[in-house]
Design a protein around this motif. Structure first.
Motif, PDB file in Angstrom:
ATOM      1  N   LEU A  98      -1.035  -2.671  -7.230  1.00 44.26           N
ATOM      2  CA  LEU A  98      -1.431  -3.234  -6.185  1.00 44.26           C
ATOM      3  C   LEU A  98      -2.151  -4.429  -6.452  1.00 44.26           C
ATOM      4  O   LEU A  98      -1.990  -5.621  -5.783  1.00 44.26           O
TER       5      LEU A  98
ATOM      6  N   HIS B 255       0.740  -1.083  -0.016  1.00 40.65           N
ATOM      7  CA  HIS B 255       0.117   0.129   0.058  1.00 40.65           C
ATOM      8  C   HIS B 255       0.893   1.168   0.069  1.00 40.65           C
ATOM      9  O   HIS B 255       0.499   2.252  -0.564  1.00 40.65           O
TER      10      HIS B 255
ATOM     11  N   GLY C 182       1.155   3.242  -3.395  1.00 41.74           N
ATOM     12  CA  GLY C 182       0.535   4.524  -3.051  1.00 41.74           C
ATOM     13  C   GLY C 182       1.237   5.446  -3.658  1.00 41.74           C
ATOM     14  O   GLY C 182       0.605   6.712  -3.632  1.00 41.74           O
TER      15      GLY C 182
END
Ligand SMILES: [Ca+2]
Lengths: 201, 201
Positions: free
Chosen positions: A121, A106, A110
């Motif tokens: 992801l 993440h 991200g």
């Protein structure tokens, strides 16, 4: 003075690519095929992508080679935060490590623009789940490349981890057979010969 | 005893992949982004493939991302025989080096089954020619990644090679602008700032 060409998406991608550079400093248990030093996870990922490019027709079921390659290019990025865990290492807490890797995914994906980060992801999660044909083939390659490194270096990490032929079959062979059976079958004579010689010594 | 599954094509591909491992020992002039050591050409190739995967929409013209990635995965394999020649190195004999690289390409891709080896050789030649949209984008990424490494390390190799801002534009910037203009434009403020500070010191 205005900067009409400076695009936040480009800047985000360049920050992600700079962060990804750190994967070159994550060392694996396995060495290079010449035994000169330990392999890092970035060059390992390159090697696996080349495996996918050249061995795609040996996949157990038809795969989308470009997706498999993309998966292999990103599959180890979580190690920037989580480190590499050798397949033969004992006593690891799988659940705890999976959580650390999920957090890392993440954070790292991200860094990208939202849609692109979400897509990568999802691709990483698909690799981890190892249920799609593409992921099963990618996992097989990830497992078989260190076997070749070990065979090239007189057993490599097998003696240090006290790996038995039966353990290799369970932890590695089964996954390779599932995704790339012809590749495992091509290596089996050399694997059997090494373990037979190792048992006698 | 028969070995019905041992396929000469599989064996050839595994020999190619074992030979490819040697690219991990070819060192480039550029360092990692943290400056800790010189980068090798295998991890460099991985990084470039990740650049293509994430920056494809910034290509000057539409590209086939999977082809660009395949091209970048194999583009440096000739360095196993020919070594890396830094872009800013002086006094190199371009024609002689091109011949060495062409011979290396024939040897290394020649390890593969004929049709596959010919396809990858053609892809490498396309990269070298740098005339197709895919190759122009791939070349732009190959040129811009070391710029980012140099910016991340206070100039990196630029001082040692006494690179001027004008030389960087000719040898690097022009190719990046041709294949990935938005990426060069995103980096230009930092590049200009570094050379301006360097001129004052
Ligand atoms: Ca290169």
């Amino acid at each position: 003075r205005t900067c009409p060409t400076l695009d936040p998406d480009t800047a985000a991608r360049l920050r992600f690519l700079a962060e990804a550079d750190r994967l070159k400093t994550v060392l694996r248990a396995t060495t290079l095929f010449d035994g000169s030093r330990r392999e890092n996870s970035a060059e390992h990922s390159w090697h696996l992508a080349l495996y996918a490019l050249t061995l795609a027709e040996h996949a157990a079921r038809p795969v989308d080679t470009a997706r498999v390659i993309a998966m292999l290019l990103i599959h180890d990025l979580v190690e920037i935060d989580a480190g590499d865990v050798p397949v033969h290492a004992a006593g690891r807490d799988h659940a705890a490590h999976a959580l650390i890797e999920a957090r890392a995914a993440h954070r790292i994906f991200g860094l990208l623009p939202a849609a692109q980060g979400a897509a990568l992801l999802a691709l990483w999660q698909e690799f981890e789940a190892a249920t799609s044909d593409d992921a099963i083939f990618a996992k097989a390659l990830d497992r078989v490349q260190p076997v070749m490194a070990n065979l090239a270096t007189g057993g490599g990490t097998w003696p240090a981890y006290r790996v038995t032929r039966a353990q290799l079959q369970t932890r590695v062979g089964a996954q390779v057979l599932r995704g790339a059976p012809a590749v495992w079958q091509a290596l089996e004579p050399a694997i059997d010969a090494w373990f037979a010689a190792s048992a006698q010594s």
